[in-house]
Design a protein around this motif. Sequence first.
Motif, short mmCIF file in Angstrom:
data_model
loop_
_atom_site.label_atom_id
_atom_site.label_comp_id
_atom_site.label_asym_id
_atom_site.label_seq_id
_atom_site.Cartn_x
_atom_site.Cartn_y
_atom_site.Cartn_z
N ASP A 12 8.16 4.35 0.46
CA ASP A 12 8.78 3.05 0.71
C ASP A 12 8.75 2.77 2.20
O ASP A 12 8.86 3.69 3.02
CB ASP A 12 10.24 3.02 0.24
CG ASP A 12 10.37 2.69 -1.24
OD1 ASP A 12 9.41 2.13 -1.79
OD2 ASP A 12 11.43 3.00 -1.82
N VAL A 13 8.65 1.49 2.56
CA VAL A 13 8.73 1.06 3.95
C VAL A 13 10.07 0.34 4.14
O VAL A 13 10.32 -0.69 3.52
CB VAL A 13 7.56 0.12 4.33
CG1 VAL A 13 7.71 -0.35 5.76
CG2 VAL A 13 6.23 0.84 4.13
N GLU A 14 10.93 0.90 4.95
CA GLU A 14 12.27 0.36 5.16
C GLU A 14 12.40 -0.23 6.56
O GLU A 14 12.27 0.50 7.55
CB GLU A 14 13.32 1.46 4.97
CG GLU A 14 13.34 2.06 3.58
CD GLU A 14 14.41 3.13 3.44
OE1 GLU A 14 14.98 3.54 4.49
OE2 GLU A 14 14.68 3.55 2.31
N PRO A 15 12.62 -1.55 6.67
CA PRO A 15 12.85 -2.14 8.00
C PRO A 15 14.11 -1.57 8.63
O PRO A 15 15.12 -1.34 7.95
CB PRO A 15 13.01 -3.64 7.70
CG PRO A 15 12.40 -3.82 6.35
CD PRO A 15 12.64 -2.54 5.60
N GLU A 16 14.04 -1.35 9.92
CA GLU A 16 15.20 -0.89 10.67
C GLU A 16 15.69 -1.99 11.59
O GLU A 16 14.92 -2.92 11.92
CB GLU A 16 14.85 0.37 11.48
CG GLU A 16 14.53 1.57 10.61
CD GLU A 16 14.41 2.84 11.43
OE1 GLU A 16 14.08 2.76 12.63
OE2 GLU A 16 14.65 3.92 10.87
N PRO A 17 16.93 -1.94 12.02
CA PRO A 17 17.44 -3.00 12.90
C PRO A 17 16.66 -3.05 14.21
O PRO A 17 16.29 -2.01 14.77
CB PRO A 17 18.90 -2.59 13.14
CG PRO A 17 19.23 -1.66 12.03
CD PRO A 17 17.96 -0.94 11.69
N ARG A 64 10.00 -4.74 16.11
CA ARG A 64 10.81 -4.48 14.92
C ARG A 64 10.31 -3.18 14.28
O ARG A 64 9.21 -3.14 13.72
CB ARG A 64 10.70 -5.63 13.92
CG ARG A 64 11.54 -5.43 12.65
CD ARG A 64 13.03 -5.48 12.96
NE ARG A 64 13.84 -5.22 11.78
CZ ARG A 64 14.27 -6.19 10.96
NH1 ARG A 64 13.94 -7.45 11.20
NH2 ARG A 64 15.01 -5.88 9.92
N PRO A 65 11.09 -2.11 14.34
CA PRO A 65 10.63 -0.84 13.78
C PRO A 65 10.82 -0.78 12.27
O PRO A 65 11.70 -1.45 11.70
CB PRO A 65 11.52 0.19 14.48
CG PRO A 65 12.79 -0.56 14.77
CD PRO A 65 12.39 -1.99 15.03
N VAL A 66 9.97 0.00 11.61
CA VAL A 66 10.14 0.29 10.19
C VAL A 66 10.05 1.80 10.01
O VAL A 66 9.44 2.51 10.81
CB VAL A 66 9.08 -0.42 9.32
CG1 VAL A 66 9.21 -1.92 9.44
CG2 VAL A 66 7.67 0.03 9.70
N MET A 69 0.81 -1.21 0.00
CA MET A 69 0.00 0.00 0.00
C MET A 69 0.85 1.27 0.00
O MET A 69 0.36 2.34 -0.30
CB MET A 69 -0.92 0.01 1.22
CG MET A 69 -2.09 -0.94 1.13
SD MET A 69 -3.08 -0.68 -0.35
CE MET A 69 -3.59 1.01 -0.14
N ALA A 70 2.13 1.19 0.31
CA ALA A 70 2.96 2.39 0.35
C ALA A 70 3.32 2.88 -1.04
O ALA A 70 3.39 4.09 -1.29
CB ALA A 70 4.23 2.12 1.16
N ALA A 71 3.55 1.95 -1.98
CA ALA A 71 4.01 2.33 -3.31
C ALA A 71 3.05 3.27 -4.04
O ALA A 71 3.48 4.27 -4.62
CB ALA A 71 4.27 1.08 -4.14
N PRO A 72 1.73 3.00 -4.07
CA PRO A 72 0.83 3.92 -4.76
C PRO A 72 0.85 5.34 -4.20
O PRO A 72 0.46 6.29 -4.88
CB PRO A 72 -0.55 3.27 -4.56
CG PRO A 72 -0.27 1.84 -4.31
CD PRO A 72 1.02 1.81 -3.57
#
Length: 447
Positions: free
Chosen positions: A8-13, A26-28, A1-4
């Motif tokens: 972008d959804v980026e996973p973080e450590p 787990r943060p994003v 759903m982020a692309a439209p």
Amino acid sequence: MAAPLGWDVEPEPEDPRTVSLRFGVRPVRLVVASDRATIAPDGWTLLQQTRAQFGVESVRGVGLDHVVFVSPFNESHPFNESHPFNESHPFNESHPAEGGYRPMSTYGIPGSGGRQPVAYVGPPPRRRKAAALPGRRPVVALLDTGCAPHPWLDDVVQTDVTLDGHSIGFDDPATDPDLHGDLVGDLDGMIDPLSGHGTFIAGIVHQACPDADILSWRIVPSAGPIAESDWIVALSQIAELVRRDRAGEAGGRRIDVLSLSLGYYHETPEDLLFDPTLYAILADLSANGTVVVCSAGNDATSRPSFPAAFAPWADGSGPVPVEAARPPIVSVGATNPNGCSDALFSNAGPWVRAYVPGAAVMSTMPAFQGGLLPVARTHAFGRLRESIDPDDFRGGFGVWSGTSFAAPLLAGAIAARLLETAQDDEDLATVIGRAWACVAELTDITP
């Protein structure tokens, strides 16, 4: 759903302190996907869009960080979920946001329950030697602003317990609210809303059960609030300490009662989908014999505040049923000093299952001396004379109000009951049975 939406959804450590644990977060991060113009990334919009298209169950366990408040009457809970009641709090008469006089705001005024110094002239709580106790020392854990040195607490409170060498909560002395009274805000020397909160809470536990050992960790900053993810990391570590102790593994610590004077409200009903993340940790603590006690909040509302609202509701309508196999989460509201009426600020409803004193309570304070001054000062016959300095706590004691202080009082009362019969090396069924008996005696919750 982020692309439209051009994101972008980026996973973080994951926080390294929970990588090997059973619980954690787990943060994003939400970022712009390209150089083209788009609306600013908004996590709430994305979450709602995903729920609408794929259903709320598709994102169970996914949510935004709640803002978690503390519970004293100040900006950070007793009269807010996360702050004690001080004059500097929007819950005060002097705040333009209040729009006029509010009866609840009186609890923030020194002399009516607001934070202020007092002179305690009695003896300290009597702590017996281990050989004189009927059972082992109970252990009460606190997750708050930490604990400052104090004559009552120096031999009682331990602040350096870690898990596998990793700190639990925050450990930078430079940002410790109970060591430094003024860390944020104007350069006026005013004591921050939550500074001293953890020390005050530790003193309440010590008064209620002088023979208890206290573990204190720092997760709350001096002005509050905190991010739920930081809170969950610390709770995950604490749950692992308790599990290891119960399993007889190295590096564990026994905790009989965990007192939490902070909470949050749901923004929407779908927020219940993220609650399992927090509740699973608290339920795990309960399953290993720890009684979790939570303040109800200071907003004079029946709106459920979590984690207190994880307690079994009196009308049976709550999100968590009673389970005889584990002690329940206990929610605590505050009463006035007369013991006959509930404090006007205290949250209430079928989810609040116990009420104990929480308004104008006396306890230990760090030796702060804030920026305010006595109204008058002079000398006579070689001695200093002055009116009371409203934020000079060098005497070591103060008065404060909030459900923040009702929770540790009940936690200490539970510990005092446990002290009468608790022994080392008991099986889990015995520990849970005794915990249930203490809860049933002191609240209206029954198995």
